[in-house]
Write a protein that holds these residues in place. Structure first.
Motif, PDB file in Angstrom:
ATOM      1  N   LEU A   1      -3.397   4.393 -12.110  1.00  0.00           N
ATOM      2  CA  LEU A   1      -3.767   5.436 -11.153  1.00  0.00           C
ATOM      3  C   LEU A   1      -5.252   5.727 -11.324  1.00  0.00           C
ATOM      4  CD1 LEU A   1      -0.751   7.862 -11.769  1.00  0.00           C
ATOM      5  CD2 LEU A   1      -0.912   6.044 -10.052  1.00  0.00           C
TER       6      LEU A   1
ATOM      7  N   GLU B   1      -4.694   6.074  -5.197  1.00  0.00           N
ATOM      8  CA  GLU B   1      -3.598   5.427  -5.928  1.00  0.00           C
ATOM      9  C   GLU B   1      -2.576   6.449  -6.411  1.00  0.00           C
ATOM     10  OE1 GLU B   1      -5.310   3.000  -8.970  1.00  0.00           O
ATOM     11  OE2 GLU B   1      -6.038   1.479  -7.562  1.00  0.00           O
ATOM     12  N   ARG B   2      -3.042   7.635  -6.800  1.00  0.00           N
ATOM     13  CA  ARG B   2      -2.085   8.673  -7.201  1.00  0.00           C
ATOM     14  C   ARG B   2      -1.260   9.124  -5.995  1.00  0.00           C
ATOM     15  NH1 ARG B   2      -6.451   9.849 -10.631  1.00  0.00           N
ATOM     16  NH2 ARG B   2      -7.415  11.316  -9.173  1.00  0.00           N
TER      17      ARG B   2
ATOM     18  N   SER C   1       1.406   6.579  -5.097  1.00  0.00           N
ATOM     19  CA  SER C   1       2.503   6.431  -6.056  1.00  0.00           C
ATOM     20  C   SER C   1       3.551   7.531  -5.933  1.00  0.00           C
ATOM     21  CB  SER C   1       1.944   6.438  -7.487  1.00  0.00           C
ATOM     22  OG  SER C   1       1.500   7.741  -7.848  1.00  0.00           O
TER      23      SER C   1
END
Length: 518
Positions: free
Chosen positions: A432, A437-438, A441
Motif C-alpha cells: 500500500l 492503492e489503499r 484495497s
C-alpha cells in the motif's frame, strides 16, 4: 441484479475517453501551429466519430427506483410479521425440541423474531443504496447527453464550414469536441462511482443473509436459523454472531463430508447442547478444522456453561458498538497484549486465531482445564499467552527478542499456518505505497473481514513499524486489533489517508501493507 453483475454493467469508458481527450487537445488549429487545415478538420471529425462509439451509461433509473420501492414495502411487511413473532416469543412456549440439532421451540421463535427484525433493517438499508444508484445513473446519463449535444454542435460547425475552414471556426469545433468528450468522461466516472458504491453496500447486506449459508444435510431450517443467529453476549447481537459467514459455509461442508459414525456423534453433541451459543461454538470448532474426537472433548468442557461464560473464554473480542474509541481486550483483567517484547506480528496472529478457533481460545484462557484455579486465572493466562506469542514468533523466524520484528515472508507464513489453516485462506502481501492503492484495497479487505477472515495490516510512523489485524467491518468503519491489547474503530477515510494513528496513540499513522487471501 446481483452485485457481481453490477460491476459488469457499470464498467466505465472513462479511460478511453480521457485518452481521446488528450488526443483532441493535441490537434493543432492555430495558424501559427499548422500548415494543413484539412488535416485538422479531418482529425476533429474522426474524434467525433470515435467519441460517438462510446455508449451511454447502462441502467434504468426508473426501474431501480421501482425496486427500491418494493424493498421498502417488503421491509414494512416483514416488520409487521416480526411484531407478531415477537409477541409469540414473549408469551412463552413449551420446552419442546425441534430439529436434529436440538433447538427448542422457544429458541427457534426467538431466532425467527431476531431474523425478521434484521431482515426488515436490511431491506430498509437497501432503499437509500438503490436510490443513490438510481440518482447516480440518472446524473451520468444526463451528462452523457450533454456530451452528445456538444459533439453534434462540433459536427455542425465542421459540416457547415468551407473547404478550407478559418482558424477561429476550427477552434470553436475543437472546443465543442473537448466539451463533449469531457461530459462523456464525467458521465462514465459518475456511473462507475455509483455502481461501485452500490456494489459495496449490497455485497455487505448480502453477506449478512446468514442462515442461507448453513447447507449441511440433516439440519432443519429451524436448526439453521438458530445456529446462524447465535451471538455472544456483551454487545449488539448483529455485531457479535458467533459463526461468521465463512464458518457457516465451512462447517456445513465438513458435516457433509463426515462418515456415518462421525455424523451421528456430531449430531448427538449438537442435540445435547444446552444453548444456541453452545451449539454455535461446536460448529465453529468444526469450521476451524477439528475432528469429532477433539470436538467431543471440547463439548464436555463447555457443556451446560452459560452464554457469558462461553463468551469470556471463547470470544476474545466482543464488540460493544461501532463508535470511535478504544476498547481493551482482556481475560479476567489480564490483557491480550504483546507486553514489552517486539512480537506484534505473532501477537496479532495469536489473537486472530483465538477469534476463529474456540479450542485454541479455551486452551489459552483456561489451560484446557476450565474451572481449575491453578490454570484458569489471569496470571496463568498471561503466561500461556506470552509462551504462545514466543512460539509463533520463532515459527516465523522473528528477530531476537526483546526487540523482535519479523520479515514479510515470516509474517505471511505464520498467517497461512495459524490463521489460514483454520479458515481455508492462503495469504499474500499487498503493498500500500500510496493513497490510491489503499483505496483500491478496501473492498477486498472488507469482503474478507465480512466473511470472517482477519486481515493483517502493517503500519509505520516516526516510531518505526508495527503489525496489527483488521478484525471487523460495519458500514464505512473498520475495527482494528492492536496487540497492545486494544481494539479501535476507524473510518475508511482514516485508513486511506494516513490516520491509522488513532489505533496506536498517534505513533503509526500510515498503513503500508496488508496480507490478503490469494
Amino acid at each position: 441484479m446481483t452485485t457481481g453483475r453490477l460491476r459488469e454493467k457499470f464498467t466505465d469508458n472513462q479511460d478511453g475517453l480521457n485518452k481521446l481527450h488528450k488526443r483532441v487537445q493535441a490537434i493543432q488549429v492555430d495558424p501559427d501551429s499548422f500548415d494543413d487545415p484539412m488535416r485538422a478538420r479531418n482529425d476533429l471529425a474522426d474524434a467525433i466519430t470515435e467519441a460517438r462509439e462510446f455508449s451511454a451509461p447502462y441502467g434504468s433509473p426508473d426501474h431501480i427506483d421501482g425496486v427500491a420501492g418494493r424493498y421498502r414495502q417488503a421491509a414494512a411487511i416483514v416488520d409487521r410479521a416480526q411484531g407478531d413473532v415477537k409477541k409469540v416469543a414473549k408469551e412463552g412456549l413449551p420446552a419442546v425440541w425441534v430439529g436434529t440439532a436440538g433447538a427448542k421451540a422457544s429458541e427457534v421463535v426467538g431466532a425467527a423474531s431476531y431474523s425478521a427484525d434484521q431482515m426488515a433493517q436490511k431491506f430498509e438499508e437497501a432503499v437509500p443504496v438503490l436510490r443513490a444508484l438510481s440518482e447516480g445513473i440518472r446524473e451520468a446519463q444526463s451528462k452523457h447527453d450533454f456530451g452528445v449535444s456538444a459533439l453534434n454542435a462540433a459536427a455542425s460547425i465542421l459540416n457547415n464550414g468551407g473547404l478550407l475552414m478559418p482558424a477561429d471556426e476550427l477552434r470553436r469545433a475543437k472546443t465543442a469536441v473537448l466539451d463533449g468528450v469531457s461530459y462523456m468522461s464525467e458521465a462514465a466516472g459518475r456511473a462507475k462511482a455509483a455502481g461501485v458504491e452500490a456494489q459495496k453496500a449490497l455485497t455487505k447486506l448480502a453477506s449478512e443473509a446468514r442462515a442461507r449459508k448453513v447447507t449441511a444435510d440433516g439440519l432443519t431450517d429451524a436448526d439453521r436459523l438458530v445456529l446462524a443467529d447465535a451471538a455472544a453476549p456483551g454487545g449488539p447481537a448483529d455485531l457479535n454472531e458467533i459463526l461468521t459467514a465463512n464458518e457457516l459455509k465451512r462447517s456445513s461442508e465438513f458435516m457433509d463430508k463426515m462418515n456415518a459414525h462421525d455424523k451421528a456423534e456430531f449430531d448427538r453433541l449438537l442435540s445435547a447442547a444446552k444453548s444456541p451459543q453452545e451449539r454455535a461454538y461446536l460448529m465453529k470448532a468444526l469450521a476451524a478444522g477439528h475432528d469429532v474426537r477433539e470436538i467431543d472433548r471440547f463439548a464436555q468442557q463447555i457443556h451446560g456453561r452459560s452464554p457469558q461464560w462461553l463468551s469470556d473464554r471463547l470470544t476474545p473480542v466482543v464488540i460493544q458498538s461501532t463508535e470511535s474509541g478504544t476498547n481493551y481486550v482482556n481475560y479476567q483483567g489480564a490483557k491480550w497484549d504483546q507486553g514489552p517484547d517486539g512480537t506484534c506480528v505473532a501477537s496479532s496472529t495469536v489473537n486472530a486465531r483465538a477469534m476463529i478457533d474456540p479450542l485454541y481460545a479455551l486452551r489459552l484462557t483456561t489451560g484446557g482445564r476450565p474451572g481449575d484455579p491453578a490454570y484458569d486465572n489471569p496470571t496463568a493466562f498471561a503466561d500461556r499467552l506470552k509462551q504462545e506469542q514466543n512460539r509463533v514468533h520463532a515459527e516465523g523466524g522473528g528477530d531476537p527478542l526483546p526487540d523482535g520484528g519479523m520479515n514479510p515472508y515470516g509474517q505471511q507464513h505464520v498467517n497461512d499456518v495459524e490463521v489460514g489453516g483454520h479458515t481455508g485462506a492462503n495469504y499474500a502481501e499487498r503493498k500500500l505505497d500510496n493513497t490510491a492503492e489503499r483505496q483500491a484495497s478496501l473492498a477486498e479487505i472488507e469482503r474478507n473481514v465480512d466473511d470472517g477472515v482477519p486481515v493483517p495490516v502493517d503500519v509505520k510512523g516516526y516510531s518505526g513499524k508495527h503489525a496489527m489485524m483488521i478484525v471487523g467491518h460495519e458500514g464505512d468503519r473498520l475495527q482494528v486489533y492492536n496487540p497492545w491489547g486494544t481494539t479501535t474503530w476507524i473510518s475508511e477515510d482514516d485508513f486511506v489517508n494516513n490516520r491509522m494513528g488513532y489505533t496506536t496513540n498517534g505513533h503509526y499513522p500510515t498503513a503500508y501493507s496488508v496480507y490478503l487471501p490469494k
